[in-house]
Design a protein around this motif. Sequence first.
Motif, mmCIF file in Angstrom:
data_model
loop_
_atom_site.group_PDB
_atom_site.id
_atom_site.type_symbol
_atom_site.label_atom_id
_atom_site.label_comp_id
_atom_site.label_asym_id
_atom_site.label_seq_id
_atom_site.Cartn_x
_atom_site.Cartn_y
_atom_site.Cartn_z
ATOM 1 N N THR A 29 0.822 -1.213 0.000
ATOM 2 C CA THR A 29 0.000 0.000 0.000
ATOM 3 C C THR A 29 0.858 1.265 0.000
ATOM 4 O O THR A 29 0.357 2.361 -0.208
ATOM 5 C CB THR A 29 -0.937 0.026 1.227
ATOM 6 O OG1 THR A 29 -0.164 0.083 2.423
ATOM 7 C CG2 THR A 29 -1.827 -1.202 1.237
ATOM 8 N N GLN A 44 -2.104 1.547 -10.622
ATOM 9 C CA GLN A 44 -1.946 1.268 -9.206
ATOM 10 C C GLN A 44 -0.893 2.198 -8.626
ATOM 11 O O GLN A 44 0.098 2.543 -9.281
ATOM 12 C CB GLN A 44 -1.524 -0.185 -8.979
ATOM 13 C CG GLN A 44 -1.417 -0.568 -7.506
ATOM 14 C CD GLN A 44 -1.179 -2.057 -7.299
ATOM 15 O OE1 GLN A 44 -1.142 -2.825 -8.273
ATOM 16 N NE2 GLN A 44 -1.036 -2.481 -6.052
ATOM 17 N N ARG A 55 -9.120 -0.971 4.605
ATOM 18 C CA ARG A 55 -9.502 -1.629 3.355
ATOM 19 C C ARG A 55 -10.851 -1.087 2.864
ATOM 20 O O ARG A 55 -11.585 -0.429 3.601
ATOM 21 C CB ARG A 55 -9.590 -3.138 3.560
ATOM 22 C CG ARG A 55 -8.235 -3.812 3.789
ATOM 23 C CD ARG A 55 -8.397 -5.334 3.818
ATOM 24 N NE ARG A 55 -7.113 -6.007 3.831
ATOM 25 C CZ ARG A 55 -6.469 -6.356 4.928
ATOM 26 N NH1 ARG A 55 -6.989 -6.075 6.110
ATOM 27 N NH2 ARG A 55 -5.306 -6.989 4.860
ATOM 28 N N TYR A 104 -9.829 3.439 -4.318
ATOM 29 C CA TYR A 104 -9.212 2.113 -4.273
ATOM 30 C C TYR A 104 -8.911 1.630 -5.693
ATOM 31 O O TYR A 104 -9.364 2.212 -6.679
ATOM 32 C CB TYR A 104 -10.118 1.130 -3.532
ATOM 33 C CG TYR A 104 -10.179 1.416 -2.046
ATOM 34 C CD1 TYR A 104 -9.302 0.822 -1.153
ATOM 35 C CD2 TYR A 104 -11.124 2.306 -1.529
ATOM 36 C CE1 TYR A 104 -9.350 1.089 0.211
ATOM 37 C CE2 TYR A 104 -11.183 2.595 -0.172
ATOM 38 C CZ TYR A 104 -10.288 1.975 0.698
ATOM 39 O OH TYR A 104 -10.337 2.265 2.036
ATOM 40 N N LYS A 162 -9.261 -3.178 -10.697
ATOM 41 C CA LYS A 162 -8.469 -4.177 -11.411
ATOM 42 C C LYS A 162 -8.841 -4.223 -12.891
ATOM 43 O O LYS A 162 -9.828 -3.609 -13.318
ATOM 44 C CB LYS A 162 -8.660 -5.544 -10.751
ATOM 45 C CG LYS A 162 -8.114 -5.593 -9.319
ATOM 46 C CD LYS A 162 -8.155 -6.979 -8.721
ATOM 47 C CE LYS A 162 -9.543 -7.418 -8.362
ATOM 48 N NZ LYS A 162 -9.556 -8.702 -7.590
ATOM 49 N N THR A 219 -13.283 -5.147 -11.364
ATOM 50 C CA THR A 219 -13.625 -5.343 -9.961
ATOM 51 C C THR A 219 -12.718 -4.485 -9.075
ATOM 52 O O THR A 219 -11.653 -4.030 -9.495
ATOM 53 C CB THR A 219 -13.486 -6.822 -9.556
ATOM 54 O OG1 THR A 219 -12.123 -7.237 -9.771
ATOM 55 C CG2 THR A 219 -14.430 -7.694 -10.372
ATOM 56 N N ASP A 235 -10.230 -3.888 -6.005
ATOM 57 C CA ASP A 235 -9.247 -4.477 -5.105
ATOM 58 C C ASP A 235 -9.437 -3.799 -3.755
ATOM 59 O O ASP A 235 -9.194 -2.597 -3.610
ATOM 60 C CB ASP A 235 -7.836 -4.238 -5.644
ATOM 61 C CG ASP A 235 -6.753 -4.899 -4.801
ATOM 62 O OD1 ASP A 235 -6.896 -4.914 -3.568
ATOM 63 O OD2 ASP A 235 -5.761 -5.359 -5.373
ATOM 64 N N SER A 236 -9.857 -4.552 -2.784
ATOM 65 C CA SER A 236 -10.222 -3.941 -1.507
ATOM 66 C C SER A 236 -9.035 -3.550 -0.636
ATOM 67 O O SER A 236 -9.210 -2.888 0.383
ATOM 68 C CB SER A 236 -11.121 -4.898 -0.710
ATOM 69 O OG SER A 236 -10.418 -6.094 -0.399
ATOM 70 N N THR A 237 -7.824 -3.947 -1.012
ATOM 71 C CA THR A 237 -6.645 -3.671 -0.189
ATOM 72 C C THR A 237 -5.782 -2.556 -0.761
ATOM 73 O O THR A 237 -5.245 -1.732 -0.015
ATOM 74 C CB THR A 237 -5.790 -4.943 -0.037
ATOM 75 O OG1 THR A 237 -6.564 -5.943 0.628
ATOM 76 C CG2 THR A 237 -4.521 -4.662 0.759
ATOM 77 N N HIS A 238 -5.645 -2.507 -2.082
ATOM 78 C CA HIS A 238 -4.695 -1.596 -2.720
ATOM 79 C C HIS A 238 -5.390 -0.351 -3.267
ATOM 80 O O HIS A 238 -6.619 -0.243 -3.242
ATOM 81 C CB HIS A 238 -3.924 -2.340 -3.813
ATOM 82 C CG HIS A 238 -3.166 -3.515 -3.284
ATOM 83 N ND1 HIS A 238 -3.649 -4.805 -3.353
ATOM 84 C CD2 HIS A 238 -1.968 -3.591 -2.648
ATOM 85 C CE1 HIS A 238 -2.779 -5.625 -2.785
ATOM 86 N NE2 HIS A 238 -1.753 -4.917 -2.348
ATOM 87 N N GLN A 247 -5.508 3.045 -6.210
ATOM 88 C CA GLN A 247 -5.142 3.612 -7.498
ATOM 89 C C GLN A 247 -4.335 4.879 -7.265
ATOM 90 O O GLN A 247 -4.219 5.357 -6.126
ATOM 91 C CB GLN A 247 -6.391 3.898 -8.337
ATOM 92 C CG GLN A 247 -7.372 4.860 -7.688
ATOM 93 C CD GLN A 247 -8.617 5.056 -8.528
ATOM 94 O OE1 GLN A 247 -8.677 5.998 -9.314
ATOM 95 N NE2 GLN A 247 -9.592 4.170 -8.371
#
Length: 425
Positions: A205, A216, A325, A381, A384, A388, A390-393, A395
């Motif tokens: 992160t 990302q 998250r 966030y 992808k 969909t 990505d709940s952790t990372h 943009q």
Amino acid sequence: MRKLALASLALLAGCSSSTPGSGHLEDASASGGNTSVASGGQAGTGGVVASGGSVASGGSRGTGGAISSGGSGGTGAVGSGGTSSTGGVGGAGATGGNKGSGGVGQTGGTSAGIGGGAGAAGQTGGSKGTGGIAGAGGAGGVGGGTGIGGTGGPSDGGADARDARAGDLSPDATKPASGDAPRDFFRADISATGNVTVYIAGDSTVSTYTNSSIHQGGWGQFLQDYFNSNAKVVNKAVGGMTSRHFIEAGYLDAIIAVIKPGDYLLVQFGTNDGNKTATYTLSGSTTEIPYYLDPQTDFKTYLTKYVDATRAKNATTIFVTPPPRHSCSAGETGVANGLAAYATAMKELGPTLNTPVVDLNAMVIAYLANVTCETSGSTFYLVKADGTIDSTHFQENGANIMAGLVAKGSAGISTLDIPLAAYVK
């Protein structure tokens, strides 16, 4: 490179910027000398008058010491009260010296007549150095009142407490509220003129992503934009790391090998430390080591190693709490704080180690509080390649916003009482 706006990067909704003020230098006092002062003159004697004739006024007073050592003020003369109904009033004590070790405030004169008036007030002691000693009030005559003592001057440690050529160092207005960890307060007259390096230890992160096809980003790759050119940001964050794995893989040692006195190390972990199923192996070993570290025990133990390592090099660790998250449901606003336990552990450990903490976790929670789950997913966030979330990372837009929060948010570096705050734009 695509930039997505999120209610604009006006740092922030509910997050204010704190800009260090400019300090000023006072002329330093000379070293203490043995300056002498005059004593007060002698009062005359009041005449005897049937109707309560005139009384003699108190004698003239000496002046306080000169600037070098702030000599003692002279003693006020004693007025002899007339034999009229009201005695004379004693002379006022002189003001103590203004610099150096602080003059002694002069004692007020004494009234001596029958039914004498109150002695005059002792004057204020010296205003600098170790603080002048308050002058005593003059004693009243028979039946008379006692004068009020003067006020001692404030102390700043005196000329012997600092180089006579140096200016005063005054705490900036951004001093933390009572209850915060004791730290060396940021000084307003420390300017960002020296070169400093800000290293970052963290996970994916925080990492730097180059030419990402899905845009990302980690907040570490944007942090340089929020510091002036005298602060160089070196992002050493590595994806997949926990606070333990980063150390065991040798990444902390690589930083400590080059970090210099006065440099900083920002440390953010917790995202992977809470994984109770994943394991990793070290190079040359087949032993599986769990990611999971209990936030109240092992996590704090490994974080302490970062602080110890940087202090050994006269550098400073700053904890950065992990961002939450993307945990929310359609139509809801805000995100749940699944990493609260690790953020709390950092905020608890920081004060016990006298280590500054940037509460990125709380600032992101506040930033997204009124943003719908759909909007934060599409603009903050990571989206992808298949569309969909990505709940952790994050943009690039979300990472850039977080970098701004780390630097100048309501709980960011600019609010900390450390010299690095002066380098924030």
